[in-house]
Design a protein around this motif. Structure first.
Motif, PDB file in Angstrom:
ATOM      1  N   VAL A   1       0.890  -1.217  -0.021  1.00 39.10           N
ATOM      2  CA  VAL A   1       0.160  -0.173  -0.011  1.00 39.10           C
ATOM      3  C   VAL A   1       0.825   1.507   0.057  1.00 39.10           C
ATOM      4  CG1 VAL A   1      -2.057  -1.029   1.175  1.00 39.10           C
ATOM      5  CG2 VAL A   1      -0.282  -0.003   2.438  1.00 39.10           C
ATOM      6  N   GLY A   2       2.015   1.033   0.221  1.00 36.82           N
ATOM      7  CA  GLY A   2       3.232   2.275   0.006  1.00 36.82           C
ATOM      8  C   GLY A   2       3.660   2.702   1.425  1.00 36.82           C
ATOM      9  N   LYS A   3       3.918   1.816   2.315  1.00 30.53           N
ATOM     10  CA  LYS A   3       4.476   1.890   3.847  1.00 30.53           C
ATOM     11  C   LYS A   3       5.839   2.510   3.572  1.00 30.53           C
ATOM     12  CE  LYS A   3       3.687  -2.249   5.313  1.00 30.53           C
ATOM     13  NZ  LYS A   3       2.682  -2.466   4.364  1.00 30.53           N
ATOM     14  N   SER A   4       6.717   1.478   2.633  1.00 32.81           N
ATOM     15  CA  SER A   4       8.060   1.858   2.612  1.00 32.81           C
ATOM     16  C   SER A   4       8.432   3.135   1.904  1.00 32.81           C
ATOM     17  CB  SER A   4       8.911   0.503   1.867  1.00 32.81           C
ATOM     18  OG  SER A   4       8.512  -0.690   2.668  1.00 32.81           O
ATOM     19  N   VAL A   5       7.699   3.485   0.654  1.00 33.38           N
ATOM     20  CA  VAL A   5       7.693   4.514  -0.023  1.00 33.38           C
ATOM     21  C   VAL A   5       7.475   5.749   0.982  1.00 33.38           C
ATOM     22  CG1 VAL A   5       6.329   5.886  -1.759  1.00 33.38           C
ATOM     23  CG2 VAL A   5       7.387   3.693  -2.147  1.00 33.38           C
ATOM     24  N   ILE A   6       6.434   5.685   1.610  1.00 35.02           N
ATOM     25  CA  ILE A   6       6.098   6.752   2.721  1.00 35.02           C
ATOM     26  C   ILE A   6       7.309   6.953   3.862  1.00 35.02           C
ATOM     27  CG2 ILE A   6       4.396   7.497   4.508  1.00 35.02           C
ATOM     28  CD1 ILE A   6       2.402   6.295   2.621  1.00 35.02           C
ATOM     29  N   SER A   7       7.661   5.991   4.311  1.00 38.07           N
ATOM     30  CA  SER A   7       8.664   6.007   5.376  1.00 38.07           C
ATOM     31  C   SER A   7       9.972   6.722   4.585  1.00 38.07           C
ATOM     32  CB  SER A   7       9.082   4.572   5.757  1.00 38.07           C
ATOM     33  OG  SER A   7       8.104   3.864   6.354  1.00 38.07           O
TER      34      SER A   7
ATOM     35  N   LYS B   1       6.283   9.179 -10.442  1.00 37.34           N
ATOM     36  CA  LYS B   1       7.640   9.533  -9.995  1.00 37.34           C
ATOM     37  C   LYS B   1       8.107   8.594  -8.740  1.00 37.34           C
ATOM     38  CE  LYS B   1       9.696  12.995 -12.437  1.00 37.34           C
ATOM     39  NZ  LYS B   1       8.703  13.042 -13.402  1.00 37.34           N
ATOM     40  N   VAL B   2       6.851   8.236  -8.222  1.00 37.95           N
ATOM     41  CA  VAL B   2       7.231   7.422  -7.076  1.00 37.95           C
ATOM     42  C   VAL B   2       7.713   6.187  -7.511  1.00 37.95           C
ATOM     43  CG1 VAL B   2       6.145   5.967  -5.028  1.00 37.95           C
ATOM     44  CG2 VAL B   2       5.218   8.233  -5.565  1.00 37.95           C
ATOM     45  N   GLN B   3       7.289   5.561  -8.740  1.00 39.94           N
ATOM     46  CA  GLN B   3       7.925   4.203  -9.099  1.00 39.94           C
ATOM     47  C   GLN B   3       9.210   4.663  -9.767  1.00 39.94           C
ATOM     48  OE1 GLN B   3       4.584   2.635 -11.626  1.00 39.94           O
ATOM     49  NE2 GLN B   3       3.547   2.965  -9.435  1.00 39.94           N
ATOM     50  N   VAL B   4       9.419   5.711 -10.442  1.00 38.67           N
ATOM     51  CA  VAL B   4      10.865   6.152 -10.909  1.00 38.67           C
ATOM     52  C   VAL B   4      11.991   6.342  -9.640  1.00 38.67           C
ATOM     53  CG1 VAL B   4      12.164   7.788 -12.194  1.00 38.67           C
ATOM     54  CG2 VAL B   4       9.823   7.426 -12.597  1.00 38.67           C
ATOM     55  N   GLY B   5      11.279   6.653  -8.583  1.00 38.73           N
ATOM     56  CA  GLY B   5      12.270   6.885  -7.287  1.00 38.73           C
ATOM     57  C   GLY B   5      12.693   5.552  -6.766  1.00 38.73           C
TER      58      GLY B   5
ATOM     59  N   LEU C   1      14.168  13.012  -5.538  1.00 33.05           N
ATOM     60  CA  LEU C   1      14.582  12.992  -7.427  1.00 33.05           C
ATOM     61  C   LEU C   1      13.588  14.221  -7.988  1.00 33.05           C
ATOM     62  CD1 LEU C   1      14.944  10.679  -9.656  1.00 33.05           C
ATOM     63  CD2 LEU C   1      12.611  10.130  -9.315  1.00 33.05           C
ATOM     64  N   SER C   2      12.522  14.384  -7.446  1.00 32.52           N
ATOM     65  CA  SER C   2      11.596  15.348  -8.111  1.00 32.52           C
ATOM     66  C   SER C   2      10.774  16.154  -6.986  1.00 32.52           C
ATOM     67  CB  SER C   2      10.619  14.592  -8.888  1.00 32.52           C
ATOM     68  OG  SER C   2       9.839  15.464  -9.691  1.00 32.52           O
ATOM     69  N   PHE C   3      11.408  17.202  -6.358  1.00 29.80           N
ATOM     70  CA  PHE C   3      10.900  18.033  -5.393  1.00 29.80           C
ATOM     71  C   PHE C   3       9.500  18.646  -5.613  1.00 29.80           C
ATOM     72  CE2 PHE C   3      11.177  22.013  -2.899  1.00 29.80           C
ATOM     73  CZ  PHE C   3      11.244  21.397  -1.756  1.00 29.80           C
TER      74      PHE C   3
END
Ligand SMILES: Nc1ncnc2c1ncn2[C@@H]1O[C@H](COP(=O)(O)OP(=O)(O)O)[C@@H](O)[C@H]1O
Ligand SMILES: [Mg+2]
Length: 265
Positions: free
Chosen positions: A16-22, A206-210, A220-222
């Protein structure tokens, strides 16, 4: 020395995005000049190292919990931001929690040790569910991540009630919002959960690119929509600790200078 503000990022479901959010919360707070430690407590599928491009770490959380290595030696700096990272286990032989030979007492001791470290924020990324319920009293807040659909929100609400019983303050964060008709909107989610939603984070390529490049999207993309929403969430946490900023800390982080934007606050 002030106790660090400890935030656990959790959800009943995976993906669901925990690691990305962290990592993005850690990056945003670090770029606001706070000292941040991110801990990958996902024993089965750790990915904080991968998401931050730290692939050759030699020790991780399990080695620290079992006291094979001192915490200070296992923590590595993230080169571009300066976030401190305690990576997940480096072993490839862990498929279930049964493969991990650690005791509840060891986990409790480790979690309590985290709260005595010299950081402004400690962010704990977790695996799905409440793996270590005995540690809930240690954290200052939980972020509960859900996606804007009924299945995700209903299971998040169940977890919310467990946090309520443990008297753990909880923020509901909804991720991958596309504003489609078939999605639950913020009002519907708030009515179901009976609490305010702290952030609606947009679906953003951009999340997936990161993730693919091993760089937090915030770095990566402020100006990406996801980064902006994460910046607001980080600002909310910054206001929690209200740390007086010294002149040294007031200087913008070099990366923020690069973006041409001054540190807030
Ligand atoms: N806001 C978003 N926009 C686009 N993709 C996202 C977003 N949030 C997460 N993802 C993608 O979803 C996948 C799972 O995210 P992750 O943080 O690993 O989930 P979890 O830690 O909850 O298992 C990642 O590959 C990431 O690229
Ligand atoms: Mg994860």
């Amino acid at each position: 020395m002030q106790k660090p503000y400890t935030i656990i990022v959790s959800s009943p479901k995976g993906g669901v995005g925990k690691s990305v959010i962290s990592i993005n919360l850690a990056a945003a707070l670090e770029l606001m000049r706070y000292n941040v430690l991110i801990v990958d407590t996902d024993i089965i599928n750790p990915c904080i190292g991968l998401y931050l491009g730290l692939t050759d770490t030699s020790a991780g959380i399990l080695e620290v919990i079992t006291k094979k290595i001192d915490m200070k030696r296992a923590v590595v700096p993230h080169p571009s931001t300066g976030i401190r990272v305690l990576p997940g286990s480096v072993s490839r032989n862990i498929a279930t929690t049964k493969d991990v030979k650690i005791t509840v007492a060891q986990i409790d001791a480790f979690m309590r040790a985290l709260t005595k470290l010299d950081y402004d924020f400690v962010i704990l990324d977790t695996q799905p569910g409440i793996e270590f319920p005995s540690t809930l009293s240690v954290y200052d807040e939980a972020i509960l991540v859900a996606q804007p659909n009924k299945a995700s929100c209903i299971s998040a609400i169940k977890m919310l009630s467990r946090y309520g019983k443990a008297k753990l303050k909880c923020n509901l964060v909804v991720n991958r919002v596309r504003n489609k008709k078939f999605e639950l909107d913020m009002r519907e989610i708030e009515e179901m959960a009976e609490i305010k939603v702290s952030a609606m984070l947009p679906e953003d390529e951009k999340v997936q690119v990161g993730v693919a490049e091993g760089v937090p999207t915030f770095v990566l993309s402020f100006r990406a929509p996801f980064s902006k929403a994460m910046g607001d969430l980080a600002q909310m946490y910054a206001s929690r600790i209200g740390k007086a900023q010294g002149p040294e800390e007031q200087a913008p982080h070099p990366l923020l200078r690069l973006f041409g934007r001054k540190k807030k606050g």
